[in-house]
Design an enzyme around this catalytic site. Sequence first.
Site, short mmCIF file in Angstrom:
data_model
loop_
_atom_site.label_atom_id
_atom_site.label_comp_id
_atom_site.label_asym_id
_atom_site.label_seq_id
_atom_site.Cartn_x
_atom_site.Cartn_y
_atom_site.Cartn_z
N TYR A 33 0.82 -1.21 0.00
CA TYR A 33 0.00 0.00 0.00
C TYR A 33 0.85 1.25 0.00
O TYR A 33 2.07 1.20 0.19
CB TYR A 33 -0.94 0.00 1.20
CG TYR A 33 -0.29 0.36 2.53
CD1 TYR A 33 0.54 -0.54 3.20
CD2 TYR A 33 -0.48 1.62 3.09
CE1 TYR A 33 1.14 -0.19 4.41
CE2 TYR A 33 0.11 1.98 4.30
CZ TYR A 33 0.92 1.06 4.96
OH TYR A 33 1.50 1.41 6.14
N ARG A 100 -8.26 -20.21 -1.00
CA ARG A 100 -7.16 -19.99 -0.08
C ARG A 100 -6.08 -21.06 -0.20
O ARG A 100 -6.30 -22.23 0.10
CB ARG A 100 -7.70 -19.95 1.36
CG ARG A 100 -6.64 -19.57 2.37
CD ARG A 100 -7.21 -19.46 3.78
NE ARG A 100 -6.14 -19.16 4.71
CZ ARG A 100 -5.27 -20.06 5.17
NH1 ARG A 100 -5.36 -21.33 4.80
NH2 ARG A 100 -4.32 -19.70 6.00
N LYS A 147 6.36 -1.86 1.83
CA LYS A 147 5.20 -1.26 2.53
C LYS A 147 4.04 -2.25 2.48
O LYS A 147 3.09 -2.09 1.70
CB LYS A 147 4.85 0.11 1.94
CG LYS A 147 4.11 1.01 2.93
CD LYS A 147 4.17 2.46 2.51
CE LYS A 147 3.25 3.37 3.30
NZ LYS A 147 3.45 3.41 4.74
N GLU A 180 12.49 2.20 13.68
CA GLU A 180 11.52 3.26 13.38
C GLU A 180 10.38 3.19 14.39
O GLU A 180 10.40 2.35 15.30
CB GLU A 180 11.02 3.14 11.94
CG GLU A 180 10.36 1.81 11.63
CD GLU A 180 9.98 1.63 10.16
OE1 GLU A 180 9.83 2.62 9.43
OE2 GLU A 180 9.81 0.47 9.76
N LEU A 204 11.10 1.32 6.75
CA LEU A 204 10.52 1.88 5.53
C LEU A 204 11.27 3.17 5.24
O LEU A 204 11.42 4.02 6.13
CB LEU A 204 9.03 2.17 5.75
CG LEU A 204 8.37 2.67 4.46
CD1 LEU A 204 8.12 1.51 3.51
CD2 LEU A 204 7.09 3.41 4.76
N1 PDD Z 1 2.88 5.10 7.28
N2 PDD Z 1 7.58 3.82 8.78
C1 PDD Z 1 6.40 3.17 8.89
C2 PDD Z 1 6.37 1.84 9.57
C3 PDD Z 1 5.24 3.76 8.37
O1 PDD Z 1 4.07 3.11 8.46
C4 PDD Z 1 5.31 5.05 7.74
C5 PDD Z 1 4.11 5.74 7.16
C6 PDD Z 1 6.56 5.68 7.68
C7 PDD Z 1 6.74 7.04 7.06
O2 PDD Z 1 6.66 7.01 5.66
P1 PDD Z 1 6.20 8.27 4.81
O3 PDD Z 1 6.98 9.45 5.28
O4 PDD Z 1 6.53 7.90 3.42
O5 PDD Z 1 4.73 8.44 5.06
C8 PDD Z 1 7.67 5.03 8.20
C9 PDD Z 1 1.69 5.59 6.65
C10 PDD Z 1 1.49 7.08 6.72
C11 PDD Z 1 0.52 4.80 7.18
O6 PDD Z 1 0.66 3.60 7.33
O7 PDD Z 1 -0.54 5.37 7.40
#
Ligand code: PDD
Length: 282
Positions: A33, A100, A147, A180, A204
């Site tokens: 996503y 499945r 992601k 993170e 990420l």
């Molecule tokens: N998530 N690390 C993780 C685990 C994240 O889920 C996200 C962002 C980031 C930051 O990435 P970016 O700056 O590209 O948004 C880092 C999104 C916003 C979410 O899951 O809603």
Amino acid sequence: LPEIAYVNGEFLPLDRAVVHVEDRGFQFGDAVYEVVRTYSGKPFAVEEHLARLLRSMEAIELEHDLTVDGLKILVSEAVRRARFPEAVVYLQITRGHAPRHRGFPSPCKPTVVLTVRELMPLSSELRENGIAVITLPDNRWARCDIKSVALLANVLAYHAAKNDGAHDAIFLEADGAVTEATAGNVFVLTGGRLRTPPKSPKILAGVTREKILETARTVGIDAAEGRVTKTDLLKAEEIFLTSTTAEVVPVVSVDRQPVGDGKPGPMAGRVYEQFVRMFAKA
Ligand code: PDD
């Protein structure tokens, strides 16, 4: 104003949008996503987000015929239809639906889902007062650079933080290295130097993270990727988290220990103001 969705070629009201119960996103978390936001109604850094989405699809060997250009048109169209002052677009691609079974369906017909909601900015309370975080062992899989929608470990860590009276959790590897937060990247100011953990399969590579590094360097701040440990968190002058939706969020305590004087420091504010000036102004 309508909250809208898009499912496999069709726009419809969000509450009428459905996918198959045997969708692999639902069954296995076999899906990736992106989250894109607008500034002044325009999707921000959309090419970076869509390039990352294509990299995520590539990494999980998801067969598709999607392109950055095609998806860009889809995102713009969705934002235009929804007519919110500022919007958050969620885009999810799954490996389609099939009885499945672990094996990839062949041929694979991906499910493409998009939703648009009104952007709810981070409350000024949190932006001005900062947040408390706890640290937790990073028990996620070893490919957090993808992601993936499979965010159970992030969900549980966030819940543990809330249960502990904190607002978020920062993940630590066994050797104390910071990876993170549950939904954002981590920046730490120590000795006047701003550091964020290096890109690796453990994090990420946030789009906001990259923009913040650029922002900080533009105003002459010593900002770079570098190893950050729990010890660094505990002696930091400042800590902040970055993400698309929350932008820059000051962290004022870690495991109940105050960061600096326990109030958001000037660096987070300075970087955030400059970020807004460079990227968020019409
Ligand atoms: N998530 N690390 C993780 C685990 C994240 O889920 C996200 C962002 C980031 C930051 O990435 P970016 O700056 O590209 O948004 C880092 C999104 C916003 C979410 O899951 O809603």
